[in-house]
Design a protein around this motif. Sequence first.
Motif, PDB file in Angstrom:
ATOM      1  N   PHE A 148       0.774  -1.170  -0.058  1.00 39.82           N
ATOM      2  CA  PHE A 148       0.041  -0.204   0.201  1.00 39.82           C
ATOM      3  C   PHE A 148       0.932   1.257  -0.019  1.00 39.82           C
ATOM      4  O   PHE A 148       1.970   1.283   0.621  1.00 39.82           O
ATOM      5  N   TRP A 171      -4.564  12.654   7.056  1.00 39.86           N
ATOM      6  CA  TRP A 171      -5.900  13.369   7.479  1.00 39.86           C
ATOM      7  C   TRP A 171      -5.701  14.741   7.976  1.00 39.86           C
ATOM      8  O   TRP A 171      -6.461  15.519   8.266  1.00 39.86           O
ATOM      9  N   GLU A 173      -9.064  -3.183   8.751  1.00 41.83           N
ATOM     10  CA  GLU A 173      -7.753  -2.123   8.810  1.00 41.83           C
ATOM     11  C   GLU A 173      -7.165  -2.169   9.902  1.00 41.83           C
ATOM     12  O   GLU A 173      -7.919  -2.029  11.242  1.00 41.83           O
TER      13      GLU A 173
HETATM   14  O1  H79 Z   1      -6.369   5.414   3.937  1.00 38.02           O
HETATM   15  C1  H79 Z   1      -6.165   5.147   5.077  1.00 38.02           C
HETATM   16  C2  H79 Z   1      -6.875   6.131   6.151  1.00 38.02           C
HETATM   17  O2  H79 Z   1      -6.570   7.445   5.762  1.00 38.02           O
HETATM   18  C3  H79 Z   1      -8.145   5.831   5.847  1.00 38.02           C
HETATM   19  N1  H79 Z   1      -8.377   4.241   5.539  1.00 38.02           N
HETATM   20  C4  H79 Z   1      -6.996   3.801   5.479  1.00 38.02           C
HETATM   21  C5  H79 Z   1      -6.634   2.835   4.346  1.00 38.02           C
HETATM   22  C6  H79 Z   1      -9.206   5.980   7.061  1.00 38.02           C
HETATM   23  N2  H79 Z   1      -9.925   6.786   7.044  1.00 38.02           N
HETATM   24  N3  H79 Z   1     -10.692   6.702   8.223  1.00 38.02           N
HETATM   25  N4  H79 Z   1      -9.956   5.920   9.024  1.00 38.02           N
HETATM   26  C7  H79 Z   1      -9.075   5.572   8.493  1.00 38.02           C
HETATM   27  C8  H79 Z   1     -10.736   5.869  10.540  1.00 38.02           C
HETATM   28  C9  H79 Z   1     -11.820   6.331  10.407  1.00 38.02           C
HETATM   29  C10 H79 Z   1     -12.802   5.375  10.877  1.00 38.02           C
HETATM   30  C11 H79 Z   1     -14.286   5.985  11.184  1.00 38.02           C
HETATM   31 FE1  H79 Z   1     -15.775   4.751  10.813  1.00 38.02          FE
HETATM   32  C12 H79 Z   1     -14.868   6.473   9.984  1.00 38.02           C
HETATM   33  C13 H79 Z   1     -14.910   5.850  12.161  1.00 38.02           C
HETATM   34  C14 H79 Z   1     -16.214   6.335  11.845  1.00 38.02           C
HETATM   35  C15 H79 Z   1     -16.368   6.738  10.498  1.00 38.02           C
HETATM   36  C16 H79 Z   1     -15.275   3.496   9.577  1.00 38.02           C
HETATM   37  C17 H79 Z   1     -16.379   3.750   9.305  1.00 38.02           C
HETATM   38  C18 H79 Z   1     -15.222   2.910  10.876  1.00 38.02           C
HETATM   39  C19 H79 Z   1     -16.504   3.003  11.291  1.00 38.02           C
HETATM   40  C20 H79 Z   1     -17.111   3.565  10.236  1.00 38.02           C
END
Ligand code: H79
Length: 456
Positions: free
Chosen positions: A59, A81, A282
């Motif tokens: 990745f 982020w 994840e």
């Molecule tokens: O690209 C990497 C991160 O930036 C992205 N995924 C990986 C591969 C990522 N995005 N969000 N997160 C990791 C954590 C977010 C979790 C949450 Fe939900 C989003 C908590 C509430 C909304 C996912 C969907 C978990 C629960 C529902």
Amino acid sequence: MKKHSSLKTILPLLFLMILVLGLMMCANQNEESSQSIIETQDQHDKRMSWWREARFGMFIHWGLYAIPAGEWNGETDHAEWILTTAQIPVKEYEKFTEKFNPTQFNAEEWVQTAKNAGMKYMVITSKHHDGFCLFDSELTEYDVVDATPFGRDILKELSNECHQQGIKMCFYHSIMDWHHPDYLPRRKWESRPAEGADFDRYVQYMKGQVKELVSNYGEIGVLWFDGEWENTWNRDRGTDLYDYVRSLQPSIIINNRVGKGREGMAGTYDPETSVGDFGTPEQEIPDTGLGYNWETCMTMNDHWGYNKHDDNWKSEKELIQKLVDIVSKGGNFLLNVGPTAEGLFPEPCVKRLRAMGKWMDVNEESIYGTTASLFSDLKWGRSTTKAEKIFLHVFEWPKNRILGVPGFTYEVESIYLLEDPETQLNINYSENRAEIELPEQATDPYVSVIALELKK
Ligand code: H79
């Protein structure tokens, strides 16, 4: 002459394929709930076969966020982020484009590093949640070619190299987009007005980009969607996107985050009722297999994008054992690298990948194309199997040199350590269990692998 006869046989076949595809597309359009593309188990297995064989992929999270490298106003825990976690206004974040000039980027080296580690595919962020694109898109100026001094199409260079070196090129493409004016919802803290935004128009934009990705970079192995959890995305949009991508390239594999079926970070879903070809745990590994295709994605430290302060690296041993653990449960391992703004893999990543490659050089037979363990609850490690062979992965070397395998009653033709196939080991059976006599010391610092060839 030869050419002539093969054309003769292929033409009717081609005609038939086009007819069938056309019929399938019509059928899809007519259905209210946009039922996803239909394929037999055989066709499905064939489409998934390279991915199941591969087991191990890289990745890559790379974008403008590599420039702040995790730090903003003295806080050091950000990464990909950062626009949201540091609440940086879009206009200000856009300024990173002026500084994006990774002169050290070398596609050949990146692909070679993945390949030497034993990885068979590479999934790179064509676009993360920040909306910035690592490829030359006709649909936005917010991409590496149009907006940065670097001006090179990174995905073009990487896909060329991947095809050259026999690694499957795959793209991570975020559904959530904090930059596009039509994307909704807005972040609560930001001041950009939502008036005039049209989510349908955003979806057209995203589909247009996906078409570029699938059309301009040769064969693509996987499209890996993410950011599907917001309330503007729904089941029908997911099904439509899945079908659209498959209509462009029928052989492509798509993760379950294209739809709404994913259950949190566990990444599980019901493949019977949700779109997507594999589950996406994840940062975690399920306790057992899932009964369908899945892939754990994981960071080597605690961030996906480059964070210059994050030194919490998993050890080489942990990473190799995680790979084995995942494969023993029938999953794939997608291990992340967050390159620097200069275009380099951080040195601790390179070191770990080298160690994994060294281990794979000796033990890859027990990983590629294997299926899940036949045994549960092996106290000392894990197991995989392939054809007439069983592999035992020893994490903890038994002090008494006797490796007990509960439930093992097969007769064996041959039994040896993968790193020393010439030396046969002794095996004894008692009741419902086998006991293998091992050398005094663990033969590998991370995981020693014993191969058992079964009598046919
Ligand atoms: O690209 C990497 C991160 O930036 C992205 N995924 C990986 C591969 C990522 N995005 N969000 N997160 C990791 C954590 C977010 C979790 C949450 Fe939900 C989003 C908590 C509430 C909304 C996912 C969907 C978990 C629960 C529902």
